[in-house]
Design a protein around this motif. Structure first.
Motif, PDB file in Angstrom:
ATOM      1  N   ARG A   1       8.568  10.270   1.336  1.00 29.31           N
ATOM      2  CA  ARG A   1       8.414   9.789  -0.037  1.00 29.31           C
ATOM      3  C   ARG A   1       7.255   8.800  -0.194  1.00 29.31           C
ATOM      4  O   ARG A   1       6.546   8.808  -1.189  1.00 29.31           O
ATOM      5  N   GLU A   2       7.071   7.958   0.835  1.00 29.47           N
ATOM      6  CA  GLU A   2       6.048   6.909   0.705  1.00 29.47           C
ATOM      7  C   GLU A   2       4.624   7.466   0.743  1.00 29.47           C
ATOM      8  O   GLU A   2       3.668   6.760   0.466  1.00 29.47           O
ATOM      9  N   LYS A   3       4.525   8.727   1.131  1.00 29.71           N
ATOM     10  CA  LYS A   3       3.171   9.304   1.191  1.00 29.71           C
ATOM     11  C   LYS A   3       2.839  10.121  -0.044  1.00 29.71           C
ATOM     12  O   LYS A   3       1.836  10.841  -0.076  1.00 29.71           O
TER      13      LYS A   3
ATOM     14  N   ASN B   1      10.547   8.486  -7.926  1.00 33.58           N
ATOM     15  CA  ASN B   1      10.705   7.384  -6.983  1.00 33.58           C
ATOM     16  C   ASN B   1       9.739   7.552  -5.805  1.00 33.58           C
ATOM     17  O   ASN B   1      10.139   7.755  -4.667  1.00 33.58           O
ATOM     18  N   THR B   2       8.473   7.482  -6.140  1.00 34.53           N
ATOM     19  CA  THR B   2       7.393   7.536  -5.148  1.00 34.53           C
ATOM     20  C   THR B   2       6.443   6.403  -5.516  1.00 34.53           C
ATOM     21  O   THR B   2       6.769   5.588  -6.364  1.00 34.53           O
TER      22      THR B   2
ATOM     23  N   LEU C   1       0.810  -1.217   0.000  1.00 32.65           N
ATOM     24  CA  LEU C   1       0.000   0.000   0.000  1.00 32.65           C
ATOM     25  C   LEU C   1       0.846   1.272   0.000  1.00 32.65           C
ATOM     26  O   LEU C   1       1.837   1.354   0.718  1.00 32.65           O
ATOM     27  N   PRO C   2       0.413   2.271  -0.765  1.00 33.60           N
ATOM     28  CA  PRO C   2       1.042   3.587  -0.664  1.00 33.60           C
ATOM     29  C   PRO C   2       0.985   4.037   0.792  1.00 33.60           C
ATOM     30  O   PRO C   2      -0.011   3.803   1.479  1.00 33.60           O
ATOM     31  N   GLY C   3       2.054   4.655   1.249  1.00 37.70           N
ATOM     32  CA  GLY C   3       2.145   5.004   2.661  1.00 37.70           C
ATOM     33  C   GLY C   3       3.096   4.068   3.384  1.00 37.70           C
ATOM     34  O   GLY C   3       3.513   4.351   4.501  1.00 37.70           O
ATOM     35  N   THR C   4       3.427   2.938   2.731  1.00 39.43           N
ATOM     36  CA  THR C   4       4.365   1.992   3.342  1.00 39.43           C
ATOM     37  C   THR C   4       5.790   2.420   3.001  1.00 39.43           C
ATOM     38  O   THR C   4       6.165   2.417   1.827  1.00 39.43           O
ATOM     39  N   PRO C   5       6.606   2.802   4.007  1.00 38.08           N
ATOM     40  CA  PRO C   5       7.967   3.259   3.703  1.00 38.08           C
ATOM     41  C   PRO C   5       8.784   2.153   3.061  1.00 38.08           C
ATOM     42  O   PRO C   5       8.694   0.992   3.450  1.00 38.08           O
ATOM     43  N   GLY C   6       9.548   2.538   2.076  1.00 39.63           N
ATOM     44  CA  GLY C   6      10.509   1.605   1.484  1.00 39.63           C
ATOM     45  C   GLY C   6       9.971   0.737   0.363  1.00 39.63           C
ATOM     46  O   GLY C   6      10.738   0.057  -0.308  1.00 39.63           O
ATOM     47  N   LEU C   7       8.647   0.724   0.157  1.00 41.96           N
ATOM     48  CA  LEU C   7       8.090  -0.124  -0.899  1.00 41.96           C
ATOM     49  C   LEU C   7       7.561   0.699  -2.079  1.00 41.96           C
ATOM     50  O   LEU C   7       6.723   0.237  -2.839  1.00 41.96           O
ATOM     51  N   GLU C   8       8.068   1.933  -2.213  1.00 41.15           N
ATOM     52  CA  GLU C   8       7.601   2.783  -3.317  1.00 41.15           C
ATOM     53  C   GLU C   8       7.756   2.036  -4.639  1.00 41.15           C
ATOM     54  O   GLU C   8       8.817   1.465  -4.915  1.00 41.15           O
ATOM     55  N   HIS C   9       6.713   2.021  -5.425  1.00 37.76           N
ATOM     56  CA  HIS C   9       6.773   1.348  -6.723  1.00 37.76           C
ATOM     57  C   HIS C   9       5.749   1.952  -7.660  1.00 37.76           C
ATOM     58  O   HIS C   9       4.821   2.609  -7.221  1.00 37.76           O
ATOM     59  N   ARG C  10       5.939   1.715  -8.938  1.00 41.09           N
ATOM     60  CA  ARG C  10       5.038   2.235  -9.956  1.00 41.09           C
ATOM     61  C   ARG C  10       4.416   1.075 -10.713  1.00 41.09           C
ATOM     62  O   ARG C  10       5.118   0.106 -11.059  1.00 41.09           O
TER      63      ARG C  10
END
Lengths: 624, 357
Positions: free
Chosen positions: B44-46, B64-65, A465-474
């Motif tokens: 960044r994650e938000k 990178n978001t 889920l967006p909001g989870t630090p470190g798992l940013e993905h597209r």
């Protein structure tokens, strides 16, 4: 039995089918609903079929404006609203004309004789008055001047126009019907108090109309017989009446609750799905979010966005809306996010007949998108089953990380039946959700995280889920590389992704219950049905096998993609396969293509559900 | 609260190779966006970038978001759903003149009307680039393209007018080559609570090169554009010797400061509740007027998702948090009891109603 002022004959019957018919402004849906509620509360098994025009107020007195509500009540298990009404309550000539063809030979007709004026007869297309020309000879006709009697009854209530007085006529008809079937008035009286508390004069008019109708039955000599339908022997427990749309809405709320998720329902108003939106919009204290989007596409897009955000995201529509949503459904397929798409089918193509049911969207649900686009499809079998299948749809969606299409139809949506209210324990036993949102810690601070890595057992990708630090993905709609999800047009990458998505949906067959055969377990004929035709098929096969000893069995598909894993084996045990469906043979085509064996298609596209008698006749024709 | 991590531009650069044509204005926008991100102070994650289809819509892949590259025109719908699910996220919609104003026009309007807290950045190059050079809804009338060899017959949309007409609460315009100005505008758009709409004049080198030349060429731009600043009179020109005042016909009028006193000039008020003046400014276009650049409107309204949460809180306060059993039983109930478990006889009980006996 309540006492009567005169001796009347009381006949005990197992079942009765009543149709209330009138102008669309006559309140027939309300009348039918009130009668049904009372029948349910006194313990009858019930099944209803509302039938109303798409126009809110079609020209008064015309056939196009006739609104009907059929209710079947019985002391035994019933599965359909009944093939033929035993009793018709017709509030005007058009209502009589529109319903007479369905009435049982020898049935009872109660007409509001005041409305059989030359002008109304003409609007209904009658050259002569059917009450006088002998054309109703085969029926028991009761001519009741309802308008006049009702005006007398309501006389003296201050502050009402004649029009408002006449609008209470339906309660007179309801009161009379309550008397004939010996139903208590309490429930409706209470309802009138609650509904019209702010307009005491209208409440009083309706109250008087109801009582006048009841007493009219009691005092007039015209009605010599009352009928008693004993309570049905339903399994112990608490019950309420539900329509398919109500059950579906409650199922969605329940699924969200059991899964610990916020329900977000994004929809654009469309018949016959809008009631789901209305029901959910009133449940804000359940943390339900409803979003009335600007169009069908936006409703689908918002559903995808909400699913990405981690909600239990649902959209609801009907066939034309499905067509508009198909591009976005495809996006959901390749984003591989869990969500539920409810299609309350209506007669198509195009705008078609918005208030009439059909099962014409099966192939659209399965194949109506560009490219290889596998989507799991489920279909409830009865109004109450809409509750279970709503939960089941979300369970499959989460399991496969995929949009799931739920095919209801206008018949299920508006029909009602008793529903056994589950306890919290029963719910917990029957439905479990395994939802996991990964964190970076599981992937060495996120460096090893692959948005399209697949679970070896389910082939599903992680729901990060967006909001989870470190798992940013597209993620996106373009062709992608397995694992990373990065854009790729490489032949082997595309091939892998297309096949993986198909395999993932096919694998759900391992997680859905195998089919059980009703009736003969092998032999001459297997009836394969899906969706709302369950009741009629069940009754027809019950009759053919258990009463007539014919070698007939039935399976009902609540999972249409993938098919239950034992379907092919079951089909191989029977010589003939019969597939009744409200389209021109869509499931039949799928079965032929999948199992490479002949099937007999039994299509019906009349905007009406199957009757038991139609199915019985077909079974007889096939088996002699 | 975790420690505030100081992020830099690099933290927002993804591992994907940027694939726009060399010299495309999109590069400059991407660079400014990546530069502005750390200044937001949002982890960044938000942050989520959502796009539709078109050249501009490749944008999320390069940030990178979190991000979604969705389908043509629909990005605002996904962004709306996402904000409903998680109002804490900062959500950008990246779109173009074709994606946002043609195929997705309806969604753009309604997102702004609702005041969903999303930041819509529209790259306007007045051409379809990805499909190789057809005219767009912002192409000037008469524009000759592959699909309009004799010139277009259509009036062009003015994106700022459209946004103001749709009740957008933050409306601004900037230019791809004005790095500082663009960075300021992007930052303000990101910090606005409610729908932000930013039109960026962006040059398509391949299919529409020089379309914004009057406001980007160093030699002439100062005479052809006016920079909007809140509370300041509208003055422009290389020598800052021209201004805008409202004429007797209630239309804007270009005046020379040699002849007219500064006190007569129109003073910009971006916080005016009425969008009327902002709309009038939005209609000023080259060559008759200087083209306004900057913030047209910036007002505070309740956001859609705040409204949604408020209603839920209010309903919960009034009716109590709903339980499943309360939901199931919010209708007439009847109980079937097992009278005697052995013979299966059942009795019906009517807890609420009595028979009319």
């Amino acid at each position: 039995m309540s006492p009567s002022v005169r001796p009347v004959h009381v006949e005990e019957v197992e079942e009765v089918v009543i149709r209330f018919a009138g102008d669309s402004g006559d309140g027939m849906q309300l009348t039918g609903t009130q009668f049904t509620n009372t029948a349910a509360i006194v313990g009858n098994d019930i099944s209803t079929l509302p039938d109303f025009p798409a126009e809110i107020r079609a020209p008064a007195g015309t056939l196009a404006g006739v609104s009907g509500f059929q209710v079947h009540l019985a002391s035994e298990d019933i599965f359909t609203p009944g093939d033929e009404p035993h009793v018709l309550i017709a509030m005007n000539p058009a209502a009589l004309k529109a319903s007479l063809g369905d009435l049982m030979p020898g049935g009872t007709i109660i007409v509001n004789s005041d409305e059989f004026t030359p002008a109304n007869l003409k609007k209904a297309g009658y050259d002569r008055n059917p009450l006088d020309d002998g054309s109703l000879k085969g029926y028991h006709v009761h001519r009741v001047p309802i308008t006049t009697l009702n005006r007398h009854a309501v006389e003296g209530v201050e502050g009402l126009s004649t029009k408002e007085v006449d609008r209470s006529r339906n309660f007179f008809a309801l009161g009379l019907t309550f008397w004939i079937y010996d139903r208590p008035l309490d429930n409706t009286l209470k309802w009138i108090d609650e509904k019209f508390g702010k307009r005491p004069e209208i409440a009083e008019a309706n109250r008087r109309a109801l009582l006048a109708g009841y007493h009219f039955g009691d005092t007039t000599e015209a009605f010599q017989t009352r009928y008693k339908v004993k309570p049905a022997e339903l399994p112990p427990g608490d019950y309420r009446k539900v329509t398919g749309n109500e059950a579906l809405a409650m199922g969605l709320v329940t699924a969200a609750h059991l899964a610990g998720k916020q329900l977000i329902y994004c929809s654009y108003p469309i018949t016959p799905a809008s009631d789901i939106l209305h029901t959910l919009a009133s449940l804000k204290n359940y943390s339900v979010v409803t979003f009335q989007a600007e169009d069908e596409i936006a409703a689908m897009g918002a559903t995808i966005g909400a699913a990405f955000g981690g909600a239990f995201a649902v959209t609801g529509t009907s066939g034309p809306g499905m067509a508009l949503k198909s591009e976005a459904i495809n996006l959901a397929v390749v984003l591989e996010l869990p969500m539920v798409i409810v299609d309350v089918q209506r007669a198509g193509p195009s705008t078609g007949m918005p208030t009439k049911p059909e099962q014409g969207d099966l192939l659209q649900a399965l194949f109506g998108r560009n490219g290889e686009s596998p989507v799991p499809v489920v279909a409830p079998a009865s109004p109450a089953d809409c509750f279970d299948m709503a939960i089941e749809a979300f369970r499959l969606a989460v399991q496969a990380m995929s949009p799931v299409i739920l095919l209801s139809d206008g018949y299920l949506a508006n029909s009602a039946e008793p529903w056994h209210i589950p306890t919290e324990e029963e719910l917990a036993q029957r439905f479990t959700f395994h939802i996991h949102h990964p964190t970076a810690a599981e992937f060495g601070n996120g460096h090893g995280f692959l948005p399209y890595a697949r679970d070896p057992q389910t082939l599903a990708r992680p729901w990060a889920l967006p909001g989870t630090p470190g798992l940013e993905h597209r993620i996106g709609g373009l062709g992608k590389q397995p694992g990373t999800g990065n854009v790729s047009y490489a032949p082997e990458d595309h091939d892998r992704m297309v096949r993986d998505r198909a395999a993932k949906v096919a694998r759900l067959a391992e997680f859905i219950p195998p089919l059980e055969v009703f009736g003969a377990q092998e032999g001459d004929l297997l009836v394969v049905g899906w969706g709302s035709s369950y009741g009629a098929i069940h009754q027809a096969v019950d009759r053919a096998h258990f009463r007539q000893g014919k070698s007939v069995g039935a399976v009902h598909l609540r999972y249409l993609n993938p098919f239950p894993r034992n379907l092919g084996e079951i089909m191989s045990r029977f010589e003939h396969i019969l597939v009744p469906e409200m389209n021109l043979g869509q499931l039949a085509m799928l079965l032929k293509a999948t199992f490479l064996r002949p099937v007999i298609s039994m299509p019906k596209v009349r905007g009406r559900p199957f009757k038991i008698s139609e199915l019985s006749a077909k079974i007889d024709e096939l088996l002699g | 609260m975790s420690d505030v991590i100081q992020l830099t531009r690099k933290d927002f650069v993804s591992d994907q190779t940027v694939r726009w044509c060399p010299g495309c204005g999109d590069y400059a926008i991407l660079a400014q966006m990546q530069k502005v991100m750390p200044e937001l102070g949002i982890p960044r994650e938000k942050i989520v970038f959502i796009s539709g289809i078109g050249c501009s819509s490749r944008f999320p892949y390069y940030m990178n978001t979190y991000g979604i590259h969705s389908i043509h025109g629909r990005a605002p719908t996904l962004a709306t759903g996402l904000k409903l699910a998680n109002p804490d996220l900062t959500v950008f919609v990246i779109t173009g003149d074709g994606d946002g104003l043609s195929i997705g026009g309806n969604h753009l309007l309604h997102a702004m009307r609702r005041n969903v807290d999303i930041k819509i950045i529209l790259f306007n190059n007045r051409i379809y680039g990805l499909t190789k050079g057809q005219y767009s809804p912002t192409s000037e009338p008469g524009t000759k393209t592959k699909s309009s060899p004799m010139g277009t017959l259509e009036q062009a949309f003015n994106p700022i007018s459209v946004a103001l007409g749709a009740e957008c609460t933050f409306v601004a315009r900037t230019v791809d080559v004005e790095q500082k100005h663009m960075a300021d505008i992007l930052l303000r758009a990101a910090q606005h609570k409610g729908t932000s709409f930013v039109e960026i004049f962006q040059n398509c080198l391949i299919f529409n090169d020089g379309t914004w030349a009057p406001v980007t060429d160093k030699d002439v731009k100062d005479d052809n554009r006016v920079i909007l600043e809140h509370g300041k009179p509208l003055i422009f020109g290389k020598n800052r010797d021209k201004g805008i005042r409202i004429g007797r016909d209630l239309q804007p009028e270009v005046v020379s400061l040699d002849e007219v006193d500064e006190s007569e000039l129109l003073v910009h008020d971006e916080h005016a509740e009425s969008p009327n003046l902002a709309f009038m400014l939005s209609r000023m276009s080259y060559p008759r007027y200087p083209v306004p650049i900057g913030v047209f409107r910036d007002v505070d309204h309740l956001t859609y998702e705040e409204g949604v949460r408020k209603q839920i809180a209010e309903a919960t306060r009034k009716r109590g948090a709903g339980t499943l059993q309360a939901l199931f039983r919010a209708d007439d109930i009847w109980t079937v009891r097992s009278h005697d478990g052995h013979n299966g006889h059942h009795e019906v009980e009517h807890p609420l109603f009595t028979m009319a006996e």
